[in-house]
Design a protein around this motif. Structure first.
Motif, mmCIF file in Angstrom:
data_model
loop_
_atom_site.group_PDB
_atom_site.id
_atom_site.type_symbol
_atom_site.label_atom_id
_atom_site.label_comp_id
_atom_site.label_asym_id
_atom_site.label_seq_id
_atom_site.Cartn_x
_atom_site.Cartn_y
_atom_site.Cartn_z
ATOM 1 N N UNK A 14 1.112 -1.210 0.369
ATOM 2 C CA UNK A 14 -0.244 0.075 0.391
ATOM 3 C C UNK A 14 0.654 1.431 -0.189
ATOM 4 N N UNK A 15 2.023 1.241 0.539
ATOM 5 C CA UNK A 15 2.581 2.215 0.819
ATOM 6 C C UNK A 15 3.238 2.427 -0.354
ATOM 7 N N UNK A 16 3.761 1.286 -1.054
ATOM 8 C CA UNK A 16 4.859 1.812 -2.297
ATOM 9 C C UNK A 16 3.957 1.875 -3.762
ATOM 10 N N UNK A 17 2.780 1.730 -3.232
ATOM 11 C CA UNK A 17 1.334 2.112 -3.685
ATOM 12 C C UNK A 17 1.220 3.551 -3.872
ATOM 13 N N UNK A 18 1.146 4.186 -2.438
ATOM 14 C CA UNK A 18 0.675 5.490 -2.275
ATOM 15 C C UNK A 18 2.691 6.481 -3.331
ATOM 16 N N UNK A 19 3.353 5.623 -2.376
ATOM 17 C CA UNK A 19 4.520 6.457 -2.962
ATOM 18 C C UNK A 19 4.613 6.558 -4.560
ATOM 19 N N UNK A 20 3.935 5.144 -5.216
ATOM 20 C CA UNK A 20 4.410 5.544 -6.811
ATOM 21 C C UNK A 20 2.724 6.033 -6.993
ATOM 22 N N UNK A 21 2.075 6.393 -6.630
ATOM 23 C CA UNK A 21 1.128 7.813 -6.891
ATOM 24 C C UNK A 21 1.589 8.967 -6.512
ATOM 25 N N UNK A 22 2.430 9.107 -5.465
ATOM 26 C CA UNK A 22 2.790 10.403 -5.485
ATOM 27 C C UNK A 22 3.457 10.774 -6.599
ATOM 28 N N UNK A 23 4.539 9.112 -7.039
ATOM 29 C CA UNK A 23 5.169 10.643 -7.987
ATOM 30 C C UNK A 23 5.232 10.711 -9.405
ATOM 31 N N UNK A 24 4.118 9.845 -9.858
ATOM 32 C CA UNK A 24 3.155 10.208 -11.108
ATOM 33 C C UNK A 24 2.577 11.082 -10.857
ATOM 34 N N UNK A 25 1.420 11.663 -9.778
ATOM 35 C CA UNK A 25 1.179 12.975 -9.518
ATOM 36 C C UNK A 25 2.134 14.184 -9.257
ATOM 37 N N UNK A 26 3.378 13.895 -8.691
ATOM 38 C CA UNK A 26 4.457 14.915 -8.959
ATOM 39 C C UNK A 26 4.968 15.246 -10.376
ATOM 40 N N UNK A 30 4.532 18.416 -13.188
ATOM 41 C CA UNK A 30 5.633 18.863 -13.352
ATOM 42 C C UNK A 30 5.466 19.256 -14.410
ATOM 43 N N UNK A 31 4.341 18.096 -15.653
ATOM 44 C CA UNK A 31 3.937 18.228 -16.880
ATOM 45 C C UNK A 31 3.119 19.492 -16.857
ATOM 46 N N UNK A 32 2.475 19.821 -16.477
ATOM 47 C CA UNK A 32 1.171 20.544 -15.872
ATOM 48 C C UNK A 32 2.386 22.194 -16.221
ATOM 49 N N UNK A 33 3.230 22.301 -15.606
ATOM 50 C CA UNK A 33 3.700 23.365 -15.215
ATOM 51 C C UNK A 33 4.540 23.553 -15.886
ATOM 52 N N UNK A 34 5.296 22.478 -16.692
ATOM 53 C CA UNK A 34 5.700 22.485 -18.215
ATOM 54 C C UNK A 34 4.898 24.005 -19.168
ATOM 55 N N UNK A 35 3.704 23.439 -19.060
ATOM 56 C CA UNK A 35 2.445 22.845 -19.908
ATOM 57 C C UNK A 35 2.100 24.095 -20.082
ATOM 58 N N UNK A 36 2.174 25.272 -18.496
ATOM 59 C CA UNK A 36 1.589 26.175 -18.620
ATOM 60 C C UNK A 36 2.341 27.601 -18.818
ATOM 61 N N UNK A 37 3.736 26.955 -18.792
ATOM 62 C CA UNK A 37 4.237 27.813 -18.863
ATOM 63 C C UNK A 37 5.022 27.613 -20.379
ATOM 64 N N UNK A 38 4.760 26.837 -21.316
ATOM 65 C CA UNK A 38 4.843 26.362 -22.553
ATOM 66 C C UNK A 38 3.665 27.687 -23.329
ATOM 67 N N UNK A 39 2.559 27.527 -22.498
ATOM 68 C CA UNK A 39 1.315 27.802 -22.818
ATOM 69 C C UNK A 39 1.424 29.285 -22.696
ATOM 70 N N UNK A 40 2.063 30.095 -21.554
ATOM 71 C CA UNK A 40 2.349 31.556 -21.939
ATOM 72 C C UNK A 40 3.338 31.897 -22.562
ATOM 73 N N UNK A 41 4.105 31.257 -23.284
ATOM 74 C CA UNK A 41 4.565 30.877 -24.116
ATOM 75 C C UNK A 41 4.043 31.516 -25.199
ATOM 76 N N UNK A 42 3.165 30.383 -25.670
ATOM 77 C CA UNK A 42 2.021 30.091 -26.934
ATOM 78 C C UNK A 42 1.433 31.413 -26.653
ATOM 79 N N UNK A 43 0.699 31.636 -26.084
ATOM 80 C CA UNK A 43 -0.169 33.234 -25.600
ATOM 81 C C UNK A 43 1.126 34.535 -26.261
ATOM 82 N N UNK A 44 1.887 34.454 -25.531
ATOM 83 C CA UNK A 44 3.155 35.520 -26.067
ATOM 84 C C UNK A 44 3.095 35.672 -27.419
ATOM 85 N N UNK A 45 3.747 34.632 -27.786
ATOM 86 C CA UNK A 45 3.269 34.316 -29.499
ATOM 87 C C UNK A 45 2.605 34.857 -29.653
#
Length: 127
Positions: A14-26, A30-45
């Motif tokens: 259970x702890x391993x699954x939780x850790x795995x899920x936390x890792x996926x969430x992380x 990170x992907x969302x953060x990157x998408x957000x930065x890319x989207x602001x870049x896209x919006x600027x462009x």
């Protein structure tokens, strides 16, 4: 380590699954953060592109206005030529009228001379 011994295999899974899920969430964060930065870049462009296109729109409006002014200028030129032609005709007409008036005066003067001569002759004949 002793606390690990107290955990059952199920707890560890259970702890391993939780850790795995936390890792996926992380990773998703990170992907969302990157998408957000890319989207602001896209919006600027996109904003830069829009402002660039707006400059072109201003240029097209200017060109359209210039075209309209050229059409109006052609109309004005045409109207000026018509006015110049009318003025030339009016000048020619005025010159002809002045010539006719001058001839008419000459005719009147000569007629009055002839009339005066006739009157003198008639008076001479009567006497």
């Amino acid at each position: 380590m002793e606390s690990n011994k107290n955990l059952s295999n199920l707890d560890i899974k259970v702890l391993s699954d939780i850790f795995h899920h936390l890792n996926e969430i992380n990773q998703l964060c990170n992907l969302l953060r990157e998408i957000f930065f890319n989207s602001t870049d896209i919006v600027d462009k996109l904003n830069r592109s829009i402002s660039f296109l707006n400059k072109f729109e201003d240029i097209f409006i200017y060109i359209d206005q210039e075209g309209s002014l050229i059409k109006k200028q052609k109309k004005v030129d045409r109207n000026l030529l018509i006015m110049i032609n009318h003025l030339q005709v009016a000048n020619i007409s005025q010159e002809k009228i002045q010539k006719l008036i001058s001839e008419y005066r000459d005719i009147i003067e000569s007629s009055s001379e002839f009339l005066n001569q006739k009157i003198k002759l008639e008076k001479n004949i009567e006497h």
